[in-house]
Design an enzyme around this catalytic site. Structure first.
Site, PDB file in Angstrom:
ATOM      1  N   SER A  30      40.329  49.196  17.338  1.00  0.00           N
ATOM      2  CA  SER A  30      39.621  50.360  17.422  1.00  0.00           C
ATOM      3  C   SER A  30      40.509  51.620  17.783  1.00  0.00           C
ATOM      4  CB  SER A  30      38.435  50.347  18.326  1.00  0.00           C
ATOM      5  OG  SER A  30      37.676  51.586  18.177  1.00  0.00           O
TER       6      SER A  30
ATOM      7  N   GLU B 252      41.202  55.021  19.401  1.00  0.00           N
ATOM      8  CA  GLU B 252      40.563  56.228  20.256  1.00  0.00           C
ATOM      9  C   GLU B 252      41.727  57.048  20.468  1.00  0.00           C
ATOM     10  OE1 GLU B 252      37.980  52.687  20.646  1.00  0.00           O
ATOM     11  OE2 GLU B 252      39.951  52.814  20.779  1.00  0.00           O
TER      12      GLU B 252
ATOM     13  N   SER C  98      36.848  53.004  15.114  1.00  0.00           N
ATOM     14  CA  SER C  98      37.444  54.142  15.967  1.00  0.00           C
ATOM     15  C   SER C  98      36.558  55.253  16.480  1.00  0.00           C
ATOM     16  CB  SER C  98      38.714  54.894  14.924  1.00  0.00           C
ATOM     17  OG  SER C  98      39.488  53.596  14.558  1.00  0.00           O
TER      18      SER C  98
END
Length: 354
Positions: free
Chosen positions: A274, A276, A236
């Site tokens: 991930s 973000e 991340s």
């Protein structure tokens, strides 16, 4: 800024705009950053605190917005930020399983400063962001205590350490050691010169995707170390954007969305696993907590000025990520898992970054 060797010290210059004095988020007046680093054997984690200004942030809120690029994350506090358009607490960064401890500590910190909270006025919206450091850190042990969070809040500075420090201690970036990175850009407009600052907690990416100012450095490194297979990106990144540019929360939201251009230029494809998350704030206008007798005026730039802010935030994000990589150090952590430092591999294999 410090004795750490940053990406510009390797001859890499990102974009056309000038940086601020520190080339850091703290080039925006009033902002300071504090770290607590826990690094010993299987304990590879920490806390990072960002103060938006040096006054009472609850009583003098700042215009804010958040944006989710990919929502595989557990960030706390963005619901109210986007509803009201303001930030009323410092921002804490830590590991995924310590967000509860961090929030509790931050709430206590704000209650100590504001005895009216929960008595004569409302409650507090603590903002806590996280990334998962479980490869290098025994995240289940939950080493972070409230005292660590308070120490980070009470010991901030304009000079920011980067790499394997604070919340970045156990983080990875492009399969190498990652962590904390920051950068800034100056925006010269007809009505003044303003600063855009970006701060990242980088924990994402696979090696072969890494690009440095457009150069496929990751592929060179992969071939040099004879990597047989690539790991799946399960990381991340938290991006904190600050500016003294006078903007509305709508304009600020438009600006922070452009952080994705900087992430993409380093090689990120924003994978499924991930998270973000971007939080941005402007210090140009303070919003009083208590009602005032007259209406409020909030200055904002004309929409024709905003392209410069788009450029600034993208370039500063790209450089902040690269700074997180190049300042990080080799770490051996939980179960002897380890990640090499980007700078060590660059030197060992004579990789040219320009």
């Amino acid at each position: 800024m410090s004795i750490q060797k940053r990406i510009r010290d390797y001859g890499v210059k990102i974009g056309k705009l000038e940086t601020g004095h520190y080339n850091s988020i703290t080039d925006v007046d009033g902002i300071s950053v504090g770290h607590v680093t826990l690094s010993e054997n299987g304990t590879q984690t920490g806390v990072t605190a960002i103060l938006p200004h040096q006054g009472n942030i609850f009583k003098e809120k700042v215009i804010a917005s958040s944006h989710v690029i990919n929502g595989f994350g557990k960030t706390m506090g963005t619901l109210q930020i986007n509803e009201l358009g303001t930030l009323e607490s410092p921002i804490i960064l830590t590991n995924t399983l310590s967000i509860g401890t961090a929030a509790d500590a931050l709430i206590g910190y704000m209650l100590d400063q504001n005895p009216e909270i929960g008595r004569t006025t409302g409650t507090i919206n603590p903002v806590v962001c996280e990334c998962n450091d479980m490869l290098l850190n025994d995240v289940r042990a939950r080493f972070i205590t409230k005292e660590h969070v308070i120490h980070a809040l009470n010991n901030t500075s304009k000079e920011v350490k980067e790499g394997s420090v604070g919340a970045g201690t156990g983080m990875l970036c492009y399969s190498l050691k990652g962590g904390i990175g920051t950068s800034s850009r100056l925006m010269k407009m007809e009505h003044g010169t303003y600063t855009m600052g970006v701060f990242v907690l980088a924990n994402f990416g696979i090696l072969s995707d890494l690009k440095v100012n457009g150069k496929a450095v990751g592929e060179e490194l992969r071939d040099s170390i004879h990597q047989s297979h690539e790991e799946k990106d399960k990381g991340s990144i938290i991006v904190i954007v600050s500016t003294d540019l006078p903007v509305s929360e709508r304009q600020l939201n438009r600006v922070i969305k452009r952080t994705i251009t900087g992430l993409s230029r380093t090689g990120s494809i924003i994978t499924n696993g991930s998270g973000e998350v971007v939080i941005g704030f402007s210090t140009a206008t303070k919003i009083p907590h208590n009602k005032i007798s007259s209406y409020m005026s909030v200055p904002m730039i004309h929409e024709e000025d905003i392209d410069l802010a788009f450029r600034a935030v993208g370039d500063a994000t790209e450089e902040a990520v690269l700074n997180s990589l190049v300042t990080a150090t080799h770490v051996i952590g939980r179960d002897r898992n380890e990640r090499p430092a980007f700078k060590d591999l660059v030197n060992e294999y004579n990789i040219e970054l320009t």
